[in-house]
Design a protein around this motif. Structure first.
Motif, short mmCIF file in Angstrom:
data_model
loop_
_atom_site.label_atom_id
_atom_site.label_comp_id
_atom_site.label_asym_id
_atom_site.label_seq_id
_atom_site.Cartn_x
_atom_site.Cartn_y
_atom_site.Cartn_z
N MET A 140 8.30 0.22 4.62
CA MET A 140 8.58 1.12 5.72
C MET A 140 7.32 1.59 6.45
SD MET A 140 11.40 3.48 3.78
CE MET A 140 11.48 4.67 5.09
N MET A 141 6.18 1.51 5.79
CA MET A 141 4.93 2.02 6.33
C MET A 141 3.93 0.88 6.50
SD MET A 141 4.47 5.63 4.38
CE MET A 141 5.61 5.53 3.01
N PRO A 142 2.90 1.12 7.28
CA PRO A 142 1.94 0.03 7.52
C PRO A 142 1.13 -0.34 6.28
CG PRO A 142 1.29 2.03 8.71
CD PRO A 142 2.59 2.32 8.05
N VAL A 143 0.82 -1.62 6.18
CA VAL A 143 -0.10 -2.11 5.16
C VAL A 143 -1.41 -2.56 5.80
CG1 VAL A 143 1.70 -2.68 3.49
CG2 VAL A 143 0.94 -4.40 5.14
N SER A 144 -1.47 -2.49 7.14
CA SER A 144 -2.71 -2.78 7.85
C SER A 144 -2.87 -1.80 9.01
CB SER A 144 -2.75 -4.23 8.36
OG SER A 144 -1.79 -4.42 9.35
N LEU A 145 -4.13 -1.57 9.36
CA LEU A 145 -4.46 -0.67 10.47
C LEU A 145 -5.53 -1.32 11.32
CD1 LEU A 145 -4.94 2.68 8.47
CD2 LEU A 145 -2.93 2.02 9.81
N SER A 146 -5.49 -1.06 12.62
CA SER A 146 -6.55 -1.46 13.53
C SER A 146 -7.15 -0.20 14.13
CB SER A 146 -6.00 -2.34 14.66
OG SER A 146 -5.51 -3.55 14.14
N VAL A 147 -8.47 -0.09 14.04
CA VAL A 147 -9.16 1.11 14.52
C VAL A 147 -10.30 0.68 15.44
CG1 VAL A 147 -10.42 3.21 13.85
CG2 VAL A 147 -8.62 2.29 12.34
N LEU A 163 -13.72 -3.82 16.72
CA LEU A 163 -12.43 -3.45 16.16
C LEU A 163 -12.47 -3.62 14.64
CD1 LEU A 163 -9.48 -2.64 16.85
CD2 LEU A 163 -8.94 -5.08 16.81
N LEU A 164 -12.06 -2.57 13.96
CA LEU A 164 -11.96 -2.59 12.50
C LEU A 164 -10.51 -2.83 12.12
CD1 LEU A 164 -12.96 -1.97 9.59
CD2 LEU A 164 -12.42 0.44 10.07
N THR A 165 -10.30 -3.80 11.24
CA THR A 165 -8.98 -4.04 10.68
C THR A 165 -9.06 -3.74 9.19
OG1 THR A 165 -8.50 -5.76 12.29
CG2 THR A 165 -7.15 -5.73 10.31
N LEU A 166 -8.12 -2.94 8.71
CA LEU A 166 -8.00 -2.63 7.28
C LEU A 166 -6.67 -3.19 6.79
CD1 LEU A 166 -9.12 1.10 7.46
CD2 LEU A 166 -10.47 -0.82 6.58
N PHE A 167 -6.69 -3.78 5.60
CA PHE A 167 -5.49 -4.40 5.04
C PHE A 167 -5.44 -4.11 3.54
CE2 PHE A 167 -3.48 -8.06 2.90
CZ PHE A 167 -2.21 -7.98 3.46
N GLN A 172 -7.96 13.31 12.40
CA GLN A 172 -7.43 12.09 11.80
C GLN A 172 -8.33 11.58 10.67
OE1 GLN A 172 -6.99 9.56 15.31
NE2 GLN A 172 -4.77 9.72 15.08
N GLY A 173 -7.69 11.13 9.61
CA GLY A 173 -8.37 10.49 8.51
C GLY A 173 -7.63 9.22 8.13
N ILE A 174 -8.32 8.34 7.42
CA ILE A 174 -7.74 7.08 6.96
C ILE A 174 -7.35 7.26 5.50
CG2 ILE A 174 -8.12 4.61 6.61
CD1 ILE A 174 -10.36 4.85 8.79
N TYR A 175 -6.08 6.96 5.20
CA TYR A 175 -5.54 7.20 3.87
C TYR A 175 -4.90 5.97 3.27
CZ TYR A 175 -5.82 12.23 4.74
OH TYR A 175 -6.28 13.50 5.00
N LEU A 176 -5.04 5.85 1.96
CA LEU A 176 -4.20 4.98 1.18
C LEU A 176 -3.08 5.86 0.64
CD1 LEU A 176 -4.57 2.05 -0.82
CD2 LEU A 176 -3.98 3.99 -2.27
N PHE A 177 -1.85 5.44 0.85
CA PHE A 177 -0.68 6.18 0.35
C PHE A 177 -0.18 5.44 -0.88
CE2 PHE A 177 3.31 8.56 2.12
CZ PHE A 177 3.52 9.15 0.88
N GLU A 178 -0.51 5.97 -2.05
CA GLU A 178 -0.09 5.38 -3.32
C GLU A 178 1.36 5.78 -3.58
OE1 GLU A 178 0.39 3.28 -6.13
OE2 GLU A 178 -1.81 3.42 -6.04
N HIS A 179 2.20 4.78 -3.85
CA HIS A 179 3.61 5.04 -4.09
C HIS A 179 4.00 4.96 -5.57
CE1 HIS A 179 3.98 4.98 0.20
NE2 HIS A 179 3.73 3.69 0.28
N ARG A 180 3.10 4.50 -6.42
CA ARG A 180 3.39 4.41 -7.86
C ARG A 180 2.91 5.67 -8.56
NH1 ARG A 180 4.59 -0.56 -10.23
NH2 ARG A 180 5.52 0.86 -11.75
N ASN A 181 3.52 5.99 -9.70
CA ASN A 181 3.17 7.20 -10.44
C ASN A 181 1.94 7.04 -11.32
OD1 ASN A 181 5.31 8.62 -9.30
ND2 ASN A 181 6.72 8.03 -10.92
#
Length: 136
Positions: A95-102, A32-36, A115-124
């Motif tokens: 509102m969105m995840p900061v960690s994922l289990s794959v 199991l891979l955990t991303l944080f 499916q792909g793994i993404y970082l969703f940047e919220h800052r400009n």
């Protein structure tokens, strides 16, 4: 096994980092891979990677849902001294995840075809984001 992925962003948007994750996992077996993500103004997502309009639409949706703090609908916000994108970025990250289990099999993440793994940047502004990875 642990590592840290560094993701350079160029402002708000989705940044896929599936390829480096796959490369790091290759010598592994099953587990199991955990991303944080180690920041408070970005998120992690597993999302479609075939059509870039998906990422464009997701960003537009969340920008409409949580506009900048200088928008009249956001006049109640108090944390505004780091710019009009800062507090909305914190709200989006809440509102969105900061960690994922794959799950991983044979050294490959068990992602779906699109499916792909993404970082969703919220800052400009551009940032270097750190995503901790742990494999067991």
């Amino acid at each position: 096994m642990q590592t840290d992925f560094k993701i350079q962003t160029q402002g708000a948007g989705l940044y896929e980092f599936t390829a480096p994750v796959r490369s790091w996992l290759r010598p592994m077996s099953d587990g199991l891979l955990t991303l944080f993500v180690r920041h408070t103004s970005c998120s992690l997502l597993i999302q479609e990677n075939a059509d870039p309009e998906v990422q464009t639409d997701l960003r537009a949706f969340f920008d409409r849902l949580v506009p900048p703090s200088d928008h009249p609908a956001m006049s109640y916000l108090r944390h505004t001294y780091e710019g009009p994108d800062d507090m909305p970025a914190h709200i989006k990250a809440a509102m969105m995840p900061v960690s994922l289990s794959v799950p991983v099999s044979g050294g490959a993440p068990l992602l779906g075809t699109w499916q792909g793994i993404y970082l969703f940047e919220h800052r400009n502004a551009p940032h270097t984001r750190s995503v901790a990875a742990h494999f067991v």
